[in-house]
Design a protein around this motif. Structure first.
Motif, PDB file in Angstrom:
ATOM      1  N   ALA A  90       0.843  -1.195   0.000  1.00  0.00           N
ATOM      2  CA  ALA A  90       0.000   0.000   0.000  1.00  0.00           C
ATOM      3  C   ALA A  90       0.876   1.242   0.000  1.00  0.00           C
ATOM      4  N   LEU A  91       0.448   2.245  -0.731  1.00  0.00           N
ATOM      5  CA  LEU A  91       1.172   3.510  -0.793  1.00  0.00           C
ATOM      6  C   LEU A  91       0.435   4.585  -0.003  1.00  0.00           C
ATOM      7  N   ARG A  92       1.187   5.498   0.554  1.00  0.00           N
ATOM      8  CA  ARG A  92       0.588   6.700   1.139  1.00  0.00           C
ATOM      9  C   ARG A  92       0.177   7.613  -0.009  1.00  0.00           C
ATOM     10  N   ALA A  93      -0.704   8.553   0.268  1.00  0.00           N
ATOM     11  CA  ALA A  93      -1.194   9.461  -0.778  1.00  0.00           C
ATOM     12  C   ALA A  93      -0.044  10.217  -1.440  1.00  0.00           C
ATOM     13  N   SER A  94       0.903  10.705  -0.652  1.00  0.00           N
ATOM     14  CA  SER A  94       2.023  11.462  -1.216  1.00  0.00           C
ATOM     15  C   SER A  94       2.894  10.579  -2.111  1.00  0.00           C
ATOM     16  N   ASP A  95       3.070   9.310  -1.728  1.00  0.00           N
ATOM     17  CA  ASP A  95       3.855   8.386  -2.549  1.00  0.00           C
ATOM     18  C   ASP A  95       3.131   8.067  -3.858  1.00  0.00           C
ATOM     19  N   LEU A  96       1.819   7.892  -3.784  1.00  0.00           N
ATOM     20  CA  LEU A  96       1.039   7.637  -4.995  1.00  0.00           C
ATOM     21  C   LEU A  96       1.112   8.841  -5.929  1.00  0.00           C
ATOM     22  N   ASP A  97       1.052  10.045  -5.370  1.00  0.00           N
ATOM     23  CA  ASP A  97       1.189  11.256  -6.191  1.00  0.00           C
ATOM     24  C   ASP A  97       2.539  11.282  -6.902  1.00  0.00           C
ATOM     25  N   ASP A  98       3.598  10.877  -6.190  1.00  0.00           N
ATOM     26  CA  ASP A  98       4.929  10.823  -6.804  1.00  0.00           C
ATOM     27  C   ASP A  98       4.965   9.815  -7.949  1.00  0.00           C
ATOM     28  N   VAL A  99       4.368   8.644  -7.743  1.00  0.00           N
ATOM     29  CA  VAL A  99       4.340   7.610  -8.772  1.00  0.00           C
ATOM     30  C   VAL A  99       3.557   8.105  -9.993  1.00  0.00           C
ATOM     31  N   ILE A 100       2.467   8.794  -9.751  1.00  0.00           N
ATOM     32  CA  ILE A 100       1.668   9.356 -10.852  1.00  0.00           C
ATOM     33  C   ILE A 100       2.517  10.330 -11.671  1.00  0.00           C
ATOM     34  N   SER A 101       3.234  11.214 -10.993  1.00  0.00           N
ATOM     35  CA  SER A 101       4.091  12.183 -11.693  1.00  0.00           C
ATOM     36  C   SER A 101       5.174  11.482 -12.497  1.00  0.00           C
ATOM     37  N   GLN A 102       5.788  10.474 -11.904  1.00  0.00           N
ATOM     38  CA  GLN A 102       6.847   9.740 -12.598  1.00  0.00           C
ATOM     39  C   GLN A 102       6.292   8.993 -13.813  1.00  0.00           C
ATOM     40  N   ALA A 103       5.118   8.396 -13.668  1.00  0.00           N
ATOM     41  CA  ALA A 103       4.518   7.665 -14.785  1.00  0.00           C
ATOM     42  C   ALA A 103       4.190   8.611 -15.936  1.00  0.00           C
ATOM     43  N   ARG A 104       3.690   9.785 -15.604  1.00  0.00           N
ATOM     44  CA  ARG A 104       3.393  10.765 -16.660  1.00  0.00           C
ATOM     45  C   ARG A 104       4.662  11.164 -17.401  1.00  0.00           C
ATOM     46  N   ALA A 105       5.782  11.231 -16.682  1.00  0.00           N
ATOM     47  CA  ALA A 105       7.039  11.710 -17.257  1.00  0.00           C
ATOM     48  C   ALA A 105       7.761  10.660 -18.098  1.00  0.00           C
ATOM     49  N   VAL A 106       7.409   9.398 -17.954  1.00  0.00           N
ATOM     50  CA  VAL A 106       8.097   8.343 -18.706  1.00  0.00           C
ATOM     51  C   VAL A 106       7.902   8.567 -20.205  1.00  0.00           C
ATOM     52  N   ASN A 107       9.019   8.579 -20.916  1.00  0.00           N
ATOM     53  CA  ASN A 107       8.996   8.692 -22.368  1.00  0.00           C
ATOM     54  C   ASN A 107       9.418   7.341 -22.928  1.00  0.00           C
ATOM     55  N   LEU A 108       8.476   6.604 -23.465  1.00  0.00           N
ATOM     56  CA  LEU A 108       8.754   5.253 -23.939  1.00  0.00           C
ATOM     57  C   LEU A 108       9.728   5.230 -25.114  1.00  0.00           C
ATOM     58  N   GLU A 109       9.694   6.247 -25.963  1.00  0.00           N
ATOM     59  CA  GLU A 109      10.615   6.295 -27.096  1.00  0.00           C
ATOM     60  C   GLU A 109      12.041   6.467 -26.617  1.00  0.00           C
ATOM     61  N   GLU A 110      12.263   7.358 -25.648  1.00  0.00           N
ATOM     62  CA  GLU A 110      13.610   7.543 -25.096  1.00  0.00           C
ATOM     63  C   GLU A 110      14.075   6.277 -24.399  1.00  0.00           C
ATOM     64  N   ALA A 111      13.191   5.634 -23.669  1.00  0.00           N
ATOM     65  CA  ALA A 111      13.545   4.388 -22.974  1.00  0.00           C
ATOM     66  C   ALA A 111      13.942   3.311 -23.978  1.00  0.00           C
ATOM     67  N   ALA A 112      13.239   3.218 -25.077  1.00  0.00           N
ATOM     68  CA  ALA A 112      13.554   2.225 -26.111  1.00  0.00           C
ATOM     69  C   ALA A 112      14.913   2.534 -26.742  1.00  0.00           C
ATOM     70  N   GLU A 113      15.201   3.823 -26.959  1.00  0.00           N
ATOM     71  CA  GLU A 113      16.486   4.216 -27.525  1.00  0.00           C
ATOM     72  C   GLU A 113      17.622   3.869 -26.566  1.00  0.00           C
ATOM     73  N   GLU A 114      17.417   4.124 -25.288  1.00  0.00           N
ATOM     74  CA  GLU A 114      18.435   3.792 -24.275  1.00  0.00           C
ATOM     75  C   GLU A 114      18.682   2.293 -24.229  1.00  0.00           C
ATOM     76  N   THR A 115      17.613   1.512 -24.307  1.00  0.00           N
ATOM     77  CA  THR A 115      17.748   0.060 -24.278  1.00  0.00           C
ATOM     78  C   THR A 115      18.497  -0.445 -25.510  1.00  0.00           C
ATOM     79  N   ALA A 116      18.268   0.201 -26.646  1.00  0.00           N
ATOM     80  CA  ALA A 116      18.897  -0.220 -27.882  1.00  0.00           C
ATOM     81  C   ALA A 116      20.402   0.057 -27.880  1.00  0.00           C
ATOM     82  N   LYS A 117      20.846   1.024 -27.091  1.00  0.00           N
ATOM     83  CA  LYS A 117      22.279   1.386 -27.042  1.00  0.00           C
ATOM     84  C   LYS A 117      23.025   0.340 -26.333  1.00  0.00           C
TER      85      LYS A 117
END
Length: 117
Positions: A90-117
């Motif tokens: 279980a997450l606290r509300a503040s931790d869930l808010d942090d996870v939400i912000s991080q999930a919004r910020a994830v750029n799948l194209e950049e992650a794929a490029e990093e993995t390909a390197k």
């Protein structure tokens, strides 16, 4: 937006047809799940651009097995159809808010490029 009950019939479609999906795997007998439920519900109401789904592991044992759920609650996040996060506890509300912000910020194209390197 209120939370959405997910099951075998709508799970895959929900993951694939929405940009960002949070999934709470939970059980009625789980005390931490009961504590996390209102926090998750409040986050769903504050973030209408995100789909917040719930999977009752006792009613949807096939989904829980397919997602390799070992403990509840477990939060799983899919972005553009790809699983980007899965964590038990279980997450606290503040931790869930942090996870939400991080999930919004994830750029799948950049992650794929990093993995390909």
């Amino acid at each position: 937006m209120a939370t959405v009950n997910l099951n075998s019939q709508n799970f895959q479609e929900t993951i694939e047809n929405n940009d960002l999906v949070f999934v709470d795997f939970w059980a009625t007998w789980c005390r931490p799940c009961k504590a996390f439920g209102p926090i998750y519900q409040k986050a769903s109401e504050a973030n209408s651009d995100i789909v917040f789904g719930k999977v009752d592991i006792d009613q949807c044992q096939d989904l829980a097995a397919a997602a390799d759920i070992q403990a509840v609650p477990t939060l799983m996040i899919a972005k553009q159809g790809q699983i980007i996060f899965k964590q038990a506890g279980a997450l606290r509300a503040s931790d869930l808010d942090d996870v939400i912000s991080q999930a919004r910020a994830v750029n799948l194209e950049e992650a794929a490029e990093e993995t390909a390197k």
